[in-house]
Design a protein around this motif. Structure first.
Motif, PDB file in Angstrom:
ATOM      1  N   ARG A 162       0.861  -1.192  -0.185  1.00  0.00           N
ATOM      2  CA  ARG A 162      -0.093  -0.180  -0.139  1.00  0.00           C
ATOM      3  C   ARG A 162       0.859   1.192  -0.042  1.00  0.00           C
ATOM      4  O   ARG A 162       0.814   2.084  -0.626  1.00  0.00           O
ATOM      5  CB  ARG A 162      -0.967   0.057   1.454  1.00  0.00           C
ATOM      6  N   ARG A 163       1.679   1.221   0.840  1.00  0.00           N
ATOM      7  CA  ARG A 163       2.680   2.560   1.087  1.00  0.00           C
ATOM      8  C   ARG A 163       3.531   2.626  -0.275  1.00  0.00           C
ATOM      9  O   ARG A 163       3.806   3.740  -0.561  1.00  0.00           O
ATOM     10  CB  ARG A 163       3.529   2.486   2.134  1.00  0.00           C
ATOM     11  N   ALA A 210       1.359   3.952  -3.069  1.00  0.00           N
ATOM     12  CA  ALA A 210       0.947   5.402  -3.097  1.00  0.00           C
ATOM     13  C   ALA A 210       2.342   6.151  -3.335  1.00  0.00           C
ATOM     14  O   ALA A 210       2.039   7.458  -3.877  1.00  0.00           O
ATOM     15  CB  ALA A 210       0.401   5.360  -1.449  1.00  0.00           C
ATOM     16  N   LEU A 270      -2.150   8.163   0.511  1.00  0.00           N
ATOM     17  CA  LEU A 270      -1.934   6.763   1.106  1.00  0.00           C
ATOM     18  C   LEU A 270      -3.491   6.430   1.345  1.00  0.00           C
ATOM     19  O   LEU A 270      -3.660   5.115   1.265  1.00  0.00           O
ATOM     20  CB  LEU A 270      -1.313   6.833   2.339  1.00  0.00           C
ATOM     21  N   VAL A 311      -5.270   4.296  -1.407  1.00  0.00           N
ATOM     22  CA  VAL A 311      -4.864   2.968  -1.894  1.00  0.00           C
ATOM     23  C   VAL A 311      -5.589   1.790  -1.093  1.00  0.00           C
ATOM     24  O   VAL A 311      -5.096   1.946   0.304  1.00  0.00           O
ATOM     25  CB  VAL A 311      -3.471   2.941  -2.047  1.00  0.00           C
TER      26      VAL A 311
END
Length: 767
Positions: A231-232, A235, A242, A245
């Motif tokens: 995820r991070r 992004a 963030l 996502v």
């Protein structure tokens, strides 16, 4: 996301769930094929993507012809460096306060330039209506290169190795005294060179990604064991908020470390979906996994051991060189266990890396220790042979009382008891000392032993536990299910903490919208999440008591939480007085109660990370925490052909408290099976002239099958570590540690041939 109990044997709320062999809550859906994996996720109007790989190790693309591919009916886009939307580069260095900065498998900004960094790097993505169309069109893409000088031969690069750079919070290597001098003066010594080949992850589910854009909001279904990392990372790369996502991974068909980082397939699938303006799935072929997902690095190791004539170790020298890529990779810290296992007077452990123009290596089950124990434990066997001493006796004689390198205390260690139990179960006392003493016609038999060692990690996890008026419990945590029974063991832990049946607990996982959890790696997920589940359950129990004490009619009025136990779905005193959670909630008019662990803001999360790191460093300065064990192996070797068969296996582990014997035994056996593969057959063959992986697939990379594996007798001491939640240590990786050495030592006992290069193929015994 949700894993509800399925066909689990009914339990009593008063009967502890922890320590019992409870069926996996997802067992039925997985064994009947109902479980959904990343590539199963249905989306209307979904397109399919595939990769085009570079055929040189280093250089530049001078021309790329996509015309023929674009003319294939059903092709939606062919994305190259000429038309790819720009990406932000991955993090330049690892930030210990944000571990997602280590998420990138490579430092490459995919399709961001005409540069080529390894043979197999994606140079184009083809998007089409069907997978078959995408594959057909990909074969029509023509790429021309200007090749540049490349370093592609690991053996030849040995002389260019430099001291390894590790992660600051995880220092590796060390010395005590002058080990080289002590080695030279030792009455008995061995000095040996070992090599291990590159190895690749071959999870039953190849890497796959499905990406869907809605404006600047991105939803990704990914076969990842690091949901928050993905995820991070996405992004950052696509420069979107963030919170925009979402990563979903309810089930992963095996991980072993390869799915713990973000590789080209995931990033390029999201890029393809943005270009095509529709959902896109990119499921890697086996070949594409080999060529774009890092595996275990090859190593060259030196193990030198010195001893008195009675077997007391005077010196341990363990140095190693491993491969990293020019655009990423991490040291394979082969000497990690050599600082901790044996009570030598002097110790020298040092790691170096050689940089190649190759796909960066990655973590693979027990990184460092899996191949490092092969060298150390083979060396111990060779030393025992020189001493004319039983190899188990040599290990017992050098079992330390405290950490050999620096005198730190062990948080828990009873390896000596594991040695004794394993020897009894195996019948080790009947082993003849002399090699080639056990023969059955043309079959030579041998017995080998090796120590297992792995240092599990414990990170941070956010968790919520909600208790409903109907007595059901919902545990929510964005952890990953990589096939280990994560939902099952956390349900057991929550059930005992709240005094409810396991069937009353539902665990929700596998979604970044849930409270944040770390990656499933380092044998740390169970302990990490368990610590937070226990805290959340304690908060919930205190909240329930606070509600009860407000009522004059409650038998809990005036009680302290320390005087109560959780059982029968409520809180009760030793005299039997108390009430159920349902009664407490009904009287208060509350539909539910919730316990929560974790920061509610980004600032709070950073502050928590700082506190965690400070505690982690302090813990490492005071003590050493490790899972240990011992492997006993019997092999049968055909004297004429050199074929090796593993015919018997006994392993005993000291892994703290075991939450679920059924899932723990499965994990430990799985590690042993993987180690047998590394010992006898697994090797990624790389053409040293071109850097190209040869035979990238299961037709040529031989993993063990059922006929290769005997019945495996696995047991454990089940003694809690007093410094961990519930006394548990991770079991996911210690099982593979020491396995290859046990096999090699048994082969030496059978044949008299000492093999120091993996895998132990017949030619090494007949040459």
């Amino acid at each position: 996301m949700t894993q509800a109990p399925e066909r689990t044997r009914p339990t009593s709320a008063t009967e502890p769930a922890v320590g019992r062999s409870i069926d996996r809550v997802d067992g039925a859906v997985k064994t009947t094929g109902e479980s959904e994996y990343t590539a199963d996720r249905p989306y209307p109007d979904i397109a399919h993507a595939t990769l085009v790989h570079a055929s040189i190790a280093r250089g530049r693309i001078t021309a790329i012809d996509t015309a023929a591919a674009e003319e294939v009916t059903g092709v939606l886009a062919v994305i190259t460096h000429r038309n790819a939307p720009p990406l932000k580069p991955p993090a330049a260095r690892i930030n210990p306060f944000d571990l997602s900065t280590m998420a990138a498998g490579t430092k490459v900004n995919y399709l961001g330039s005409d540069e080529v960094h390894w043979n197999g790097e994606p140079v184009a993505v083809v998007v089409a209506e069907t997978l078959e169309t995408a594959v057909e069109a990909a074969r029509l893409v023509r790429v021309s290169y200007a090749a540049e000088p490349a370093v592609t031969d690991f053996a030849a690069a040995e002389g260019s190795a430099e001291p390894a750079r590790g992660i600051p919070i995880l220092p590796e290597g060390g010395r005590k005294g002058d080990a080289e001098q002590a080695l030279a003066a030792a009455p008995v010594s061995v000095d040996m060179r070992f090599t291990t080949p590159p190895q690749n992850h071959n999870a039953i589910e190849p890497h796959a990604t499905t990406a869907v854009w809605d404006g600047d909001r991105l939803t990704v279904h990914d076969s990842t064991q690091a949901i928050d990392f993905v995820r991070r990372h996405l992004a950052l790369r696509f420069d979107v908020p963030l919170e925009g996502v979402r990563v979903i991974a309810p089930n992963i068909g095996g991980g072993f470390g390869g799915k713990g980082f973000v590789w080209a397939g995931t990033v390029l699938c999201a890029m393809a979906a943005r270009v095509a303006k529709r959902p896109v799935r990119l499921a890697l072929s086996r070949e594409a996994v080999f060529r774009t997902v890092g595996g275990r690095a090859p190593t060259i190791q030196r193990v030198a051991l010195g001893a008195e004539r009675d077997g007391e170790l005077t010196a341990i020298v363990h140095t190693g060189i491993s491969q990293v890529g020019r655009v990423g990779g991490m040291p394979e810290t082969v000497g990690r266990q050599s600082q901790h296992i044996y009570a030598a007077r002097t110790i020298l452990v040092r790691h170096s890396t050689a940089t190649l123009d190759a796909l960066p290596n990655s973590a693979m089950r027990a990184p460092g220790e899996a191949v490092g124990t092969f060298a150390l434990e083979s060396g111990m066997d060779a030393l025992a042979h020189e001493l004319a001493m039983d190899p188990l006796e040599l290990r017992m004689r050098n079992e330390p009382e405290s950490n050999p390198l620096d005198g730190k205390r062990f948080t828990h260690r009873n390896l000596r008891a594991a040695y004794v139990r394993g020897a009894q179960r195996f019948g080790w006392a009947d082993r003849p000392l002399r090699p080639r003493s056990m023969r059955d016609g043309h079959t030579l038999r041998g017995w080998g032993v090796a120590t297992a060692f792995h240092m599990p990690i414990q990170l941070m996890a956010d968790v919520t536990v909600r208790l409903g008026m109907d007595g059901t419990v919902v545990v929510r945590c964005g952890m990953q299910e990589i096939g280990v029974g994560a939902a099952t063991v956390q349900a057991q832990i929550a059930a005992d903490a709240l005094g409810v049946p396991v069937e009353a607990v539902r665990v929700e996982l596998g979604d970044s919208t849930l409270p944040v959890a770390p990656m499933a790696g380092g044998s740390g997920q169970t302990a990490t999440v368990a610590a937070s589940v226990l805290r959340a359950c304690e908060e919930l129990r205190r909240s329930a008591l606070a509600l009860a004490r407000r009522s004059s009619r409650s038998p809990l009025r005036g009680r302290r939480i320390d005087d109560l136990v959780a059982r029968d779905g409520g809180l009760f005193a030793a005299d039997g007085s108390g009430e159920t959670y349902a009664q407490i909630l009904a009287r208060s008019g509350r539909p539910s109660l919730e316990g929560r662990v974790g920061a509610r803001t980004s600032v709070g999360r950073v502050a928590g990370q700082v506190r965690f790191l400070a505690g982690m460093v302090g813990d490492q300065r005071r003590q050493v925490r490790a899972a240990t064990g011992v492997h006993f192996c019997e092999v049968a070797v055909d004297e004429d052909t050199g074929e090796v068969r593993v015919t018997r296996w006994v392993a005993v582990f000291d892994v703290g408290r075991v939450i679920n014997p059924k899932t723990a035994a499965s994990q430990l056996r799985g590690g042993i099976v993987m180690g047998i593969g590394a010992a006898l057959s697994e090797a990624t063959e790389v053409d040293p002239r071109t850097g190209r992986i040869v035979g990238a697939g299961l037709a040529d990379y031989h993993v063990p099958v059922q006929a290769d594996v005997p019945a495996i007798d696995v047991s454990w001491l089940d003694e809690p570590d007093p410094t961990t939640p519930l006394g548990l240590l991770g079991v996911g990786e210690v099982g593979i540690s020491g396995v290859a050495a046990a096999v090699a030592n048994a082969v030496h006992h059978a044949t008299g041939v000492r093999v120091t290069d993996l895998p132990l193929t017949p030619d090494r015994l007949l040459g």
